[in-house]
Design a protein around this motif. Structure first.
Motif, PDB file in Angstrom:
ATOM      1  N   GLU A  91     -16.343   0.610   5.165  1.00 47.67           N
ATOM      2  CA  GLU A  91     -17.798   0.594   5.012  1.00 47.67           C
ATOM      3  C   GLU A  91     -18.471   1.243   6.220  1.00 47.67           C
ATOM      4  OE1 GLU A  91     -19.720  -3.258   4.859  1.00 47.67           O
ATOM      5  OE2 GLU A  91     -21.677  -2.336   4.504  1.00 47.67           O
TER       6      GLU A  91
ATOM      7  N   TYR B 189     -19.018 -12.118   7.203  1.00 47.00           N
ATOM      8  CA  TYR B 189     -19.033 -10.840   6.484  1.00 47.00           C
ATOM      9  C   TYR B 189     -18.417 -10.907   5.070  1.00 47.00           C
ATOM     10  CZ  TYR B 189     -17.959  -5.814   5.901  1.00 47.00           C
ATOM     11  OH  TYR B 189     -17.817  -4.538   5.419  1.00 47.00           O
ATOM     12  N   PRO B 190     -17.195 -11.455   4.893  1.00 46.68           N
ATOM     13  CA  PRO B 190     -16.631 -11.476   3.529  1.00 46.68           C
ATOM     14  C   PRO B 190     -17.383 -12.425   2.588  1.00 46.68           C
ATOM     15  CG  PRO B 190     -14.916 -11.864   5.183  1.00 46.68           C
ATOM     16  CD  PRO B 190     -16.232 -12.000   5.868  1.00 46.68           C
TER      17      PRO B 190
ATOM     18  N   LYS C 158     -14.506  -4.304  -1.383  1.00 49.66           N
ATOM     19  CA  LYS C 158     -15.146  -5.256  -0.467  1.00 49.66           C
ATOM     20  C   LYS C 158     -14.180  -6.371  -0.086  1.00 49.66           C
ATOM     21  CE  LYS C 158     -19.249  -3.343  -0.988  1.00 49.66           C
ATOM     22  NZ  LYS C 158     -19.732  -2.447   0.078  1.00 49.66           N
ATOM     23  N   PRO C 159     -14.113  -6.723   1.203  1.00 51.92           N
ATOM     24  CA  PRO C 159     -13.258  -7.851   1.594  1.00 51.92           C
ATOM     25  C   PRO C 159     -13.853  -9.172   1.107  1.00 51.92           C
ATOM     26  CG  PRO C 159     -14.129  -6.686   3.535  1.00 51.92           C
ATOM     27  CD  PRO C 159     -14.833  -6.147   2.343  1.00 51.92           C
ATOM     28  N   VAL C 160     -13.052  -9.930   0.370  1.00 52.26           N
ATOM     29  CA  VAL C 160     -13.504 -11.238  -0.131  1.00 52.26           C
ATOM     30  C   VAL C 160     -12.391 -12.265   0.045  1.00 52.26           C
ATOM     31  CG1 VAL C 160     -15.038 -10.181  -1.845  1.00 52.26           C
ATOM     32  CG2 VAL C 160     -12.743 -10.878  -2.529  1.00 52.26           C
TER      33      VAL C 160
ATOM     34  N   GLY D 218     -11.417  -3.175   4.989  1.00 52.37           N
ATOM     35  CA  GLY D 218     -12.657  -3.099   4.205  1.00 52.37           C
ATOM     36  C   GLY D 218     -13.863  -2.806   5.082  1.00 52.37           C
ATOM     37  N   ALA D 219     -13.936  -3.472   6.236  1.00 46.06           N
ATOM     38  CA  ALA D 219     -15.089  -3.288   7.121  1.00 46.06           C
ATOM     39  C   ALA D 219     -15.123  -1.871   7.685  1.00 46.06           C
ATOM     40  CB  ALA D 219     -15.060  -4.314   8.249  1.00 46.06           C
TER      41      ALA D 219
END
Lengths: 167, 285
Positions: free
Chosen positions: A119, B105-106, A58-60, A115-116
């Motif tokens: 998904e 989103y993140p 997941k992009p964080v 990441g997006a």
């Protein structure tokens, strides 16, 4: 109070260990302890997105996570995108479509988009713009970043190019 | 932009976490998604001596139930879990609409439902959802679990009924089954910014007449407000633009709209009317 904590994690597929103070951000741990300086720090409070990395896919924002919180996690950074000399489709598309100028924000945009798209490989233009709205770029005006991500999505869906065969 | 030093604890069970925060008291802070707490720490606006990281605590995430029966949300459930809710119906549609307005989103991959309620930002979308729909919050401490209605939980800006020795563990949202339509409208200057005004509504309409109504607004006062008087006015009225305009005017008259660097009171009151009319129209469409 500031005793260091030893953690183990996977970064770009390689098992690594680090010994960090709890207050060390994941971004600083990647850059200063693990010497992976591709992840950039802009605002350090979650607004600009330059430090975006993938944690367990997941992009964080890596400035809003502490390094110790990545214990046992799988982290991917911009250094893990290219396959040797062969650029990732996103990198290739940014290159071909002038999706960067100074390049400071680019690692964050690449990891966000990676990441997006993992998904949802079929993001609409509106969804792409919505996702990209989380990161700031002060050079390009965004249009070429949107274009690059859209084109990369098509390449990624079509699968690896024929010349990519490796022994 | 680096946080002050702190001690870090990572419990793996709720019992362990409760014991830790009870022992540490005021000097400790619970770390969930960290998308508000960590920026505050980076700015050194917050300097907790100890962080109790509950991300590894088992059993605090997940969504169960459905629109017809109502749902239970584990406090550690990430916002992103509502991008595609694991159930269908009006309640799912509403939450999927709302979540797209929460930051970016993140941030939504990391931020949590319970963390958002515990932080109690006046412009929090989840605070508005729980206040308007009448959620029940389950709060655990060493002495047991208590239930608090959302109406009693939010006390003001960044202020809730939570005590330092307590953890919000679960949120129950009541049903919004077949026959309900939902609407949500938020205005912010840039995508992902905090709302200058937002409205959330659910209407049950039969033969063009409103039979039941829920209506709440956020970003305009020190907490999300459920507008019970306007709800009562809506019931029995025809579901058309004139009714919605009258409801908006009623809300504009009844709320002492807040003023800050982002928007003056007059502007915000005007926005308030617009977001209410648009949310109601969407619910009736």
């Amino acid at each position: 109070m500031s005793d260091k904590i030893k953690i183990t994690l996977t970064v770009n597929g390689t098992a690594m260990t680090a010994e960090v103070e709890p207050r060390r951000s994941l971004a600083d741990m990647l850059r200063d302890d693990l010497r992976l300086t591709g992840t950039h720090l802009g605002c350090e409070h979650g607004v600009c997105g330059a430090c975006t990395v993938l944690v367990d896919g997941k992009p964080v924002r890596s400035c809003l996570m502490f390094g110790v919180q990545a214990n046992g996690a799988s982290v991917r950074t911009v250094e893990g995108l290219a396959d040797g000399d062969r650029l990732h489709p996103l990198q290739q598309a940014f290159w071909e479509n002038h999706g960067l100028q100074c390049g400071f924000c680019t690692p964050g945009f690449l990891m966000l988009a990676a990441g997006a798209l993992e998904e949802n490989p079929d993001m609409t233009d509106e969804e792409i713009r919505d996702v990209l709205s989380s990161n700031l770029c002060r050079c390009t005006g965004y249009q070429n970043i949107v274009k690059a991500v859209r084109l990369a999505a098509e390449v990624m869906k079509a699968g690896p190019a024929p010349q990519a065969t490796r022994s | 932009m680096k946080p002050a030093a702190f001690a870090y604890l990572a419990p793996t069970t709720l019992a362990e976490a409760l014991e830790m925060i009870d022992r540490i008291g005021d000097d400790g802070k619970i770390l969930a998604g960290g998308q508000s707490l960590v920026p505050a720490m980076n700015f050194r606006l917050a300097r907790p001596g100890t962080l109790v990281d509950i991300n590894g605590v088992a059993g605090l995430s997940g969504i169960s139930g459905d629109s017809a029966r109502g749902i239970s949300i584990g406090a550690l459930t990430r916002h992103a879990a509502f991008h595609t809710p694991p159930f269908s119906g009006p309640l799912a549609d509403l939450l999927a609409k709302v979540v797209r307005n929460i930051a970016h989103y993140p941030i939504r991959q990391r931020g949590t439902f319970g963390g958002s309620l515990s932080h109690a930002d006046p412009a929090s979308e989840w605070c508005l959802v729980t206040a308007t729909l009448g959620a029940t919050l389950h709060i655990a401490s060493l002495t047991g679990t208590r239930e608090v209605a959302a109406a009693d939980f939010f006390r003001g800006t960044f202020t809730t009924a939570l005590q330092p020795s307590e953890i919000l563990v679960r949120i129950d949202l009541p049903p919004l089954g077949a026959g309900w339509g939902t609407g949500f409208y938020e205005f912010s200057r840039r995508k992902g910014d905090f709302a200058l005004a937002m409205a959330l509504t659910a209407l049950r309409i039969e033969g063009g007449t409103i039979r039941e109504a829920r209506l709440g607004v956020g970003g305009v006062a020190d907490r999300a407000l459920r507008l019970a008087k306007t709800e009562a006015f809506l019931v029995g009225q025809p579901a058309h633009a004139e009714t919605f305009a009258a409801a908006a005017a009623m809300a504009q008259d009844s709320i002492d709209v807040s003023e800050d660097i982002h928007a003056g009171a007059d502007y915000r009151r005007d926005l308030l009317g617009t977001v209410i009319r648009r949310a109601l129209a969407e619910a009736a469409a």
